[in-house]
Scaffold this motif. Structure first.
Motif, PDB file in Angstrom:
ATOM      1  N   VAL A  17     -16.445   9.007  15.622  1.00  0.00           N
ATOM      2  CA  VAL A  17     -15.764   7.917  16.290  1.00  0.00           C
ATOM      3  C   VAL A  17     -14.557   7.472  15.488  1.00  0.00           C
ATOM      4  CG1 VAL A  17     -15.993   5.509  16.965  1.00  0.00           C
ATOM      5  CG2 VAL A  17     -17.814   7.123  17.495  1.00  0.00           C
ATOM      6  N   ALA A  18     -14.732   7.429  14.169  1.00  0.00           N
ATOM      7  CA  ALA A  18     -13.633   7.006  13.307  1.00  0.00           C
ATOM      8  C   ALA A  18     -12.566   8.072  13.157  1.00  0.00           C
ATOM      9  CB  ALA A  18     -14.159   6.611  11.936  1.00  0.00           C
ATOM     10  N   GLY A  19     -12.879   9.318  13.575  1.00  0.00           N
ATOM     11  CA  GLY A  19     -11.907  10.392  13.478  1.00  0.00           C
ATOM     12  C   GLY A  19     -11.692  10.878  12.073  1.00  0.00           C
ATOM     13  N   GLN A  20     -12.728  10.824  11.263  1.00  0.00           N
ATOM     14  CA  GLN A  20     -12.577  11.275   9.893  1.00  0.00           C
ATOM     15  C   GLN A  20     -13.845  11.937   9.426  1.00  0.00           C
ATOM     16  OE1 GLN A  20     -11.797   7.773   7.671  1.00  0.00           O
ATOM     17  NE2 GLN A  20     -13.801   6.862   7.995  1.00  0.00           N
ATOM     18  N   ASN A  21     -13.735  12.769   8.389  1.00  0.00           N
ATOM     19  CA  ASN A  21     -14.909  13.429   7.831  1.00  0.00           C
ATOM     20  C   ASN A  21     -15.735  12.446   7.025  1.00  0.00           C
ATOM     21  OD1 ASN A  21     -14.425  15.979   8.867  1.00  0.00           O
ATOM     22  ND2 ASN A  21     -13.138  16.567   7.139  1.00  0.00           N
ATOM     23  N   TRP A  22     -17.072  12.645   7.060  1.00  0.00           N
ATOM     24  CA  TRP A  22     -17.993  11.783   6.304  1.00  0.00           C
ATOM     25  C   TRP A  22     -18.121  12.353   4.911  1.00  0.00           C
ATOM     26  CZ3 TRP A  22     -19.905   7.206   7.926  1.00  0.00           C
ATOM     27  CH2 TRP A  22     -20.910   6.638   7.169  1.00  0.00           C
ATOM     28  N   MET A  23     -17.188  12.027   4.051  1.00  0.00           N
ATOM     29  CA  MET A  23     -17.185  12.581   2.702  1.00  0.00           C
ATOM     30  C   MET A  23     -16.900  11.473   1.717  1.00  0.00           C
ATOM     31  SD  MET A  23     -15.015  16.084   3.161  1.00  0.00           S
ATOM     32  CE  MET A  23     -15.525  17.396   4.257  1.00  0.00           C
ATOM     33  N   ARG A  24     -17.208  11.733   0.504  1.00  0.00           N
ATOM     34  CA  ARG A  24     -16.882  10.785  -0.553  1.00  0.00           C
ATOM     35  C   ARG A  24     -15.378  10.807  -0.776  1.00  0.00           C
ATOM     36  NH1 ARG A  24     -19.004  11.939  -6.455  1.00  0.00           N
ATOM     37  NH2 ARG A  24     -17.166  13.254  -6.439  1.00  0.00           N
ATOM     38  N   PRO A  25     -14.691   9.656  -0.706  1.00  0.00           N
ATOM     39  CA  PRO A  25     -13.235   9.660  -0.886  1.00  0.00           C
ATOM     40  C   PRO A  25     -12.852  10.041  -2.305  1.00  0.00           C
ATOM     41  CG  PRO A  25     -14.090   7.422  -0.876  1.00  0.00           C
ATOM     42  CD  PRO A  25     -15.236   8.313  -0.516  1.00  0.00           C
ATOM     43  N   ALA A  26     -11.661  10.588  -2.428  1.00  0.00           N
ATOM     44  CA  ALA A  26     -11.154  10.955  -3.750  1.00  0.00           C
ATOM     45  C   ALA A  26     -10.933   9.686  -4.569  1.00  0.00           C
ATOM     46  CB  ALA A  26      -9.846  11.736  -3.609  1.00  0.00           C
ATOM     47  N   GLU A  27     -11.170   9.781  -5.841  1.00  0.00           N
ATOM     48  CA  GLU A  27     -10.988   8.626  -6.706  1.00  0.00           C
ATOM     49  C   GLU A  27      -9.505   8.295  -6.834  1.00  0.00           C
ATOM     50  OE1 GLU A  27     -12.851   9.401 -10.357  1.00  0.00           O
ATOM     51  OE2 GLU A  27     -14.889   9.534  -9.526  1.00  0.00           O
ATOM     52  N   THR A  28      -9.183   7.021  -6.750  1.00  0.00           N
ATOM     53  CA  THR A  28      -7.804   6.584  -6.886  1.00  0.00           C
ATOM     54  C   THR A  28      -7.729   5.528  -7.969  1.00  0.00           C
ATOM     55  OG1 THR A  28      -8.102   4.905  -5.177  1.00  0.00           O
ATOM     56  CG2 THR A  28      -7.317   7.071  -4.450  1.00  0.00           C
ATOM     57  N   THR A  29      -6.578   5.341  -8.518  1.00  0.00           N
ATOM     58  CA  THR A  29      -6.367   4.314  -9.545  1.00  0.00           C
ATOM     59  C   THR A  29      -5.191   3.440  -9.139  1.00  0.00           C
ATOM     60  OG1 THR A  29      -4.954   5.836 -10.789  1.00  0.00           O
ATOM     61  CG2 THR A  29      -7.278   5.785 -11.369  1.00  0.00           C
ATOM     62  N   THR A  30      -5.295   2.174  -9.448  1.00  0.00           N
ATOM     63  CA  THR A  30      -4.217   1.233  -9.159  1.00  0.00           C
ATOM     64  C   THR A  30      -3.268   1.177 -10.356  1.00  0.00           C
ATOM     65  OG1 THR A  30      -5.728  -0.080  -7.808  1.00  0.00           O
ATOM     66  CG2 THR A  30      -3.685  -1.145  -8.553  1.00  0.00           C
ATOM     67  N   CYS A  75     -25.490  18.203  -7.145  1.00  0.00           N
ATOM     68  CA  CYS A  75     -24.092  18.622  -7.037  1.00  0.00           C
ATOM     69  C   CYS A  75     -23.437  17.865  -5.894  1.00  0.00           C
ATOM     70  CB  CYS A  75     -23.996  20.123  -6.794  1.00  0.00           C
ATOM     71  SG  CYS A  75     -24.724  21.131  -8.100  1.00  0.00           S
ATOM     72  N   ASP A  76     -22.342  17.187  -6.200  1.00  0.00           N
ATOM     73  CA  ASP A  76     -21.645  16.361  -5.210  1.00  0.00           C
ATOM     74  C   ASP A  76     -20.204  16.842  -5.094  1.00  0.00           C
ATOM     75  OD1 ASP A  76     -21.134  14.406  -3.396  1.00  0.00           O
ATOM     76  OD2 ASP A  76     -21.042  12.759  -4.829  1.00  0.00           O
ATOM     77  N   GLN A  77     -19.768  17.104  -3.865  1.00  0.00           N
ATOM     78  CA  GLN A  77     -18.415  17.615  -3.632  1.00  0.00           C
ATOM     79  C   GLN A  77     -17.505  16.473  -3.187  1.00  0.00           C
ATOM     80  OE1 GLN A  77     -17.792  20.189  -0.201  1.00  0.00           O
ATOM     81  NE2 GLN A  77     -16.583  21.588  -1.443  1.00  0.00           N
ATOM     82  N   ASP A  78     -16.327  16.360  -3.816  1.00  0.00           N
ATOM     83  CA  ASP A  78     -15.413  15.303  -3.419  1.00  0.00           C
ATOM     84  C   ASP A  78     -14.482  15.785  -2.309  1.00  0.00           C
ATOM     85  OD1 ASP A  78     -13.437  16.875  -4.616  1.00  0.00           O
ATOM     86  OD2 ASP A  78     -13.372  15.697  -6.454  1.00  0.00           O
ATOM     87  N   ALA A  79     -13.550  14.920  -1.896  1.00  0.00           N
ATOM     88  CA  ALA A  79     -12.666  15.229  -0.777  1.00  0.00           C
ATOM     89  C   ALA A  79     -11.721  16.398  -1.072  1.00  0.00           C
ATOM     90  CB  ALA A  79     -11.855  13.988  -0.393  1.00  0.00           C
ATOM     91  N   LEU A  80     -11.531  16.712  -2.341  1.00  0.00           N
ATOM     92  CA  LEU A  80     -10.657  17.833  -2.714  1.00  0.00           C
ATOM     93  C   LEU A  80     -11.422  19.142  -2.803  1.00  0.00           C
ATOM     94  CD1 LEU A  80      -8.510  16.074  -5.482  1.00  0.00           C
ATOM     95  CD2 LEU A  80      -7.972  16.386  -3.057  1.00  0.00           C
ATOM     96  N   GLY A  81     -12.713  19.090  -2.531  1.00  0.00           N
ATOM     97  CA  GLY A  81     -13.517  20.305  -2.573  1.00  0.00           C
ATOM     98  C   GLY A  81     -14.062  20.645  -3.938  1.00  0.00           C
TER      99      GLY A  81
END
Length: 606
Positions: A17-30, A75-81
């Motif tokens: 519904v949200a139009g996106q993959n159900w994955m752990r988002p890539a880590e970002t920094t401010t 083992c956990d895969q992030d959004a970058l594979g």
């Protein structure tokens, strides 16, 4: 990465519904004015990440720790594979069970797990060593397996009042070890013949006296305290007071039915027994506490919440009640004041004494097993008639194509891309009945065409139940827990297989039956039928992917176009149980002599 089905159905719907993959988002920094540098990963972390890259095919998978069976790797895969591995401990007393899992991951008793490391190989019988988790009572002891004679590690616990110092259990003189033994048998008091045992209530005079297998709270005489090392009362300078209800037998008072105990738990109390039977330790229902004045369990106030657990060895008040709807119904009150009425399994009635359904109905009909999925593919509609006709069946985005006619009805056409997912995951199949009425279009010489499969089983990557078309053959492959346990090193390559030839552009019925002792495969057309079978035992573990019809789409992997079933399908039946009349119909249709039960002279003495 293409859109895929998620293991959790609700999450999948939300994701689409949200139009996106159900994955752990890539880590970002401010961005900030201060620049920080993360330390480089350790060699161990790099090795785990590489192992995940080599073994995993899904966003999350579980691998064994080859150095220590008491752990496993997530083992956990992030959004970058990219994969990140983390080491997790099994519960105390268990080893990673590898393939034998039936849920997302599983640890099992050491005797049921295939471990390549023997922690007792350089130790002697009776040697002890510490566990990896910070529990002051747990340790491992090397004991000889009576069947094989091999030294094996046995999980053990120090008794209350003792703690493990890395070598042996010693008296906890400073009363600093309050951890709970996670082993139920060793945590239960009075089962080893000891007349007394320590009471962890902070009172030096109180202890538990074993009356048969029931402990009774008592006190040492004034001026004496309980000696944990000897299990007796000794003059050790104890000056604590004895609780009033411990001084004399509280149950001698006819008005006392239950009385309070001091064991650092808000749900516990003692229940008086008559006719000389020993008193019993009980727990109030969850979110309730014992009131000494009313001698009853009562709901707690907002300012005095009792969210305590029930200690091991205590009996619990059954939260279930008989229902006015009938003997095979029961009711349960929720914390919000609502009451839910639920039905027992067919053929059973509710028992308050058992706190559940388990008493069989005398002369009840054999209605405990029904065809769970009974689907007729009619045009573009699935006509569902099974007992699980309301369970959610998910279809991928491929369109339903018109199939060939059968008895004047348009069936479903599968073009190699159409697939359905059945929510029969995270469980074991003791029996299987599966039937499909199909008209294949090709011999499946280029790629195998899955008709029904669980597609993969966690870290192994191979299905444990699969019905496919390949090179002009119908092939059923089944891997049971027993089969894997016999050949652990070849777990992913040793399924039981049966095959029969099929015809293209011809309607035929394919049936698979597994009764826990024999695996059978049959292919029948209007002109002829063939059947093959083989001996097979054990349950079939079906993990995260569940079952899929028409092909495989695996979470985290882009689907390969056109590699599913190609042809028409008119009917599909599936059940995880078997009924005698189904088997007799199958035997009759294929000219099979029904298996005879063993005669008395064939049964060996125990």
């Amino acid at each position: 990465m293409g859109r895929v089905w998620c293991i959790v159905l609700i999450a999948t719907v939300a994701s689409q519904v949200a139009g996106q993959n159900w994955m752990r988002p890539a880590e970002t920094t401010t961005p900030t004015t201060t620049t920080t540098t993360e330390p480089p990963p350790s060699p161990e972390q790099i090795a785990m990440n590489k192992l995940c890259e080599a073994k995993c095919r899904t966003e999350v998978c579980y691998l064994p720790d080859n150095k220590d069976c008491r752990n496993f790797i997530v083992c956990d895969q992030d959004a970058l594979g990219q994969y990140f591995g983390s080491l997790q401990p099994c519960a105390f007393g268990t080893f990673w069970s590898g393939f034998d899992q039936t849920t997302t991951f599983s640890c099992a008793h050491p005797a049921s797990a295939s471990c390549s490391v023997n922690f007792c190989s350089r130790r002697s019988a009776g040697d002890t060593f510490s566990h990896t988790e910070p529990n002051c009572k747990t340790y491992w002891e090397c004991k000889r397996d009576p069947a094989t004679g091999i030294l094996m590690p046995k999980p053990s616990c120090c008794k209350d009042g003792f703690m493990f110092n890395g070598v042996q259990c010693v008296v906890d003189n400073n009363n600093e070890c309050h951890d709970i033994c996670p082993l139920t048998n060793e945590a239960a008091p009075c089962i080893d013949g000891s007349p007394t045992f320590h009471s962890d209530d902070g009172n030096c005079r109180t202890y538990w006296k074993c009356n048969k297998t029931n402990p009774l709270p008592v006190c040492c005489s004034e001026g004496k305290g309980y000696d944990v090392a000897t299990g007796t009362c000794a003059a050790n300078g104890c000056r604590d007071s004895c609780p009033p209800q411990y001084q004399t037998d509280a149950c001698l008072n006819p008005s006392v039915k239950n009385y309070d105990i001091f064991d650092n738990h808000c749900r516990t109390y003692m229940r008086c027994k008559k006719n000389g039977e020993p008193d019993e330790r009980w727990c109030c229902p969850s979110q309730q506490t014992f009131n000494p004045q009313t001698q009853q369990c009562e709901s707690t106030s907002i300012n005095d919440i009792c969210d305590d657990y029930c200690p091991q060895g205590y009996l619990q008040v059954c939260p279930l009640e008989p229902s006015s709807s009938g003997p095979n119904f029961y009711s349960q009150a929720g914390l919000d004041g609502t009451t839910s009425v639920m039905k027992c399994a067919p053929g059973t009635t509710f028992s308050k004494e058992l706190c559940g359904c388990g008493m069989p109905i005398e002369n009840a009909p054999d209605n405990s097993c029904n065809m769970e999925l009974d689907i007729v593919f009619n045009g573009t509609v699935m006509e569902r008639r099974g007992s699980q006709n309301e369970v959610q069946i998910m279809r991928n985005s491929a369109p339903v194509m018109p199939g060939d006619l059968l008895d004047g009805t348009i069936t479903f056409g599968f073009d190699g891309n159409l697939k359905f997912k059945l929510p029969f995951a995270q469980q074991t199949f003791e029996n299987v009945y599966a039937m499909v009425l199909i008209k294949p279009r090709t011999r499946a010489d280029t790629n195998p065409q899955p008709i029904l499969s669980n597609c993969m089983n966690n870290d192994l990557g191979d299905p444990t139940f699969e019905l496919i078309l390949a090179n002009g053959l119908v092939v059923v492959s089944v891997t049971t827990e027993n089969r894997v346990a016999k050949v652990p090193a070849m777990a992913s390559t040793t399924p039981a297989k049966l095959s029969l030839p099929f015809q293209t552009n011809t309607w035929q019925m394919v049936t698979v039956i597994y009764d826990g002792a024999t695996l059978r495969l049959a292919v029948a057309t209007e002109q002829r039928s063939k059947q093959v079978d083989m001996s097979l035992v054990g349950s079939i573990p079906v993990a995260a992917q569940g079952l899929q019809v028409g092909g495989c789409e695996i979470t985290g992997i882009s689907p390969k176009l056109g590699q599913g079933y190609v042809g028409s399908m008119a009917k599909f039946q599936f059940s995880k149980c078997l009924r005698k009349d189904w088997l007799m119909s199958f035997y009759k249709a294929h000219g099979i002599e029904p298996p005879q039960p063993p005669q008395p002279e064939d049964i060996l003495p125990a």
